[in-house]
Design an enzyme around this catalytic site. Structure first.
Site, short mmCIF file in Angstrom:
data_model
loop_
_atom_site.label_atom_id
_atom_site.label_comp_id
_atom_site.label_asym_id
_atom_site.label_seq_id
_atom_site.Cartn_x
_atom_site.Cartn_y
_atom_site.Cartn_z
N HIS A 78 34.05 30.12 47.33
CA HIS A 78 34.94 29.71 46.59
C HIS A 78 34.51 29.53 45.02
CE1 HIS A 78 39.05 29.09 48.45
NE2 HIS A 78 39.19 28.23 47.41
N ASP B 66 39.88 27.70 40.38
CA ASP B 66 41.09 28.04 41.00
C ASP B 66 41.32 29.53 40.88
OD1 ASP B 66 43.84 27.61 42.21
OD2 ASP B 66 44.50 26.98 40.11
N GLY B 67 42.18 30.03 41.65
CA GLY B 67 42.47 31.46 41.65
C GLY B 67 41.72 32.30 42.73
N ASN B 68 41.06 31.52 43.50
CA ASN B 68 39.89 32.34 44.52
C ASN B 68 40.82 33.22 45.54
OD1 ASN B 68 37.41 31.20 43.81
ND2 ASN B 68 38.42 29.44 44.03
N GLY B 69 41.99 32.81 45.98
CA GLY B 69 42.79 33.50 47.03
C GLY B 69 43.42 34.79 46.50
N ARG B 70 43.79 34.75 45.25
CA ARG B 70 44.55 35.59 44.55
C ARG B 70 43.50 36.85 44.18
NH1 ARG B 70 46.95 32.56 40.06
NH2 ARG B 70 45.61 30.99 41.12
N SER C 187 40.55 37.40 45.49
CA SER C 187 39.96 37.90 46.88
C SER C 187 41.09 39.14 47.23
CB SER C 187 39.94 37.04 48.13
OG SER C 187 41.19 36.80 48.80
#
Length: 349
Positions: free
Chosen positions: A197, A201-205, A207
């Protein structure tokens, strides 16, 4: 460093890899659609991907709202955080599709892509493009928004630069030497990236953006035409469960990669099967079209547009007969109607 010695390659993993690779090899034959039909497939997949990836992270915009927003991206002024996130994701994804050959997997490019994903987000202006400076453990919240516990402890800010350097070096070496199949390498990269991580912020997007980049750089050229993000959104519980099961073991001497790799490959397989069905449908529809409909489509391809009046003159068919053909072509999305009243015209897709 990553411990891969414990990776158990099961028959199901092998079968999923084999089917995905078979489709990858057949894509040139399957993808013999007219360019405008491929463009239409990509446009639909892009809307689904952008909507799904941002909704996974909490956005509330529907696909139709995403489509309207994309039509006005040039305004560069977005009223809500949801709109900011959609705009940033859309522009970064298009950048990947257009320029993947020139974007190797490096820490610099990862940080640049993070900056791009969050380019319109006012809240993230201070930290976009920079590794995290404070802990960002994945927490659970109650219905009132109060934190009730930590779901997963991510990497400490101090360790993040070293872990990211090791992850990128391992991924590039594994892809270059083919010590593991590229799809397995991508799966391990993704679950490890999300365990670190690295950004506030924004790690999921990010990835999911990086998954598309790695797919394209490994020759999976069909990726832009079918939405992997939509598959993940429809399996969100399984997505988070698989992440937690693998990430709980990732720092041990015997990481269990299987739960995540199974989810990841099943999602890629479903993405492939969706596209396979769409392409088959396109071929079937085209093969079944009447001669008059084919002539309308040919004229639209050659001239970029077509009108009812033009086809009356060119074919000699009655207006009512042609109206019926135009209506059916719009219904099956081979034509799109533009304008109103006497100014109506049609374009491909």
């Amino acid at each position: 460093m990553l411990i891969i010695d414990t990776l158990d390659i099961t028959p199901e993993l092998l079968g999923l890899v084999a089917e995905i690779d078979e489709f990858k090899g057949a894509w040139k034959a399957l993808g013999t659609l007219a360019p405008e039909r491929l463009s239409a497939l990509r446009r639909i997949a892009s809307i689904e991907s952008i909507g799904s990836s941002t909704r996974i992270e909490g956005s509330r915009l529907s696909d139709s709202e995403v489509e309207r927003l994309l039509a006005n991206l040039s305004i560069r002024s977005f009223a809500t955080r949801d709109e900011q996130e959609v705009a940033g994701y859309a522009q970064t994804m298009e950048q990947i599709f257009q320029s993947w050959e020139y974007i190797p997997l490096t820490e610099n490019h990862i940080r640049q892509l993070h900056r791009d994903v969050l380019r319109h987000s006012d809240k993230d202006e201070r930290h976009r493009g920079n590794y995290k400076s404070s802990p960002n453990n994945v927490a659970a919240f109650d219905e009132n928004g109060q934190q009730i516990g930590i779901v997963f402890e991510t990497a400490a800010p101090f360790d993040t630069p070293r872990l990211m350097r090791e992850l990128v070096e391992w991924t590039n070496a594994a892809l270059e030497t083919r010590s593991l199949h590229p799809l397995l390498v991508m799966g391990i990269f993704t679950v490890t990236f999300l365990a670190i991580h690295p950004f506030q912020d924004g790690n999921g997007r990010l990835s999911r953006i990086l998954t598309s980049l790695l797919l394209l750089r490994s020759g999976y050229a069909y990726a832009p035409y079918s939405s992997l993000e939509s598959v993940i959104e429809n399996s969100k519980e399984g997505y988070y469960l698989a992440l937690r099961q693998t990430q709980a073991t990732i720092r041990t001497d015997a990481p269990d990669w299987k739960p995540w790799l199974l989810f990841f490959l099943r999602a890629l397989h479903q993405q492939m099967k969706r596209l396979e069905k769409k392409v088959e449908r396109e071929h079937l529809v085209l093969a079944a079209l009447p001669e008059l409909s084919l002539r309308i489509l040919e004229h639209a391809r050659e001239h970029g547009r077509v009108t009812l009046k033009e086809m009356v003159i060119l074919t000699g068919a009655s207006r009512n007969t042609l109206k019926d053909h135009f209506r059916k072509l719009v219904e099956i999305r081979h034509l799109t109607m533009q304008g109103q009243g006497r100014g109506v015209w049609y374009r491909i897709g």
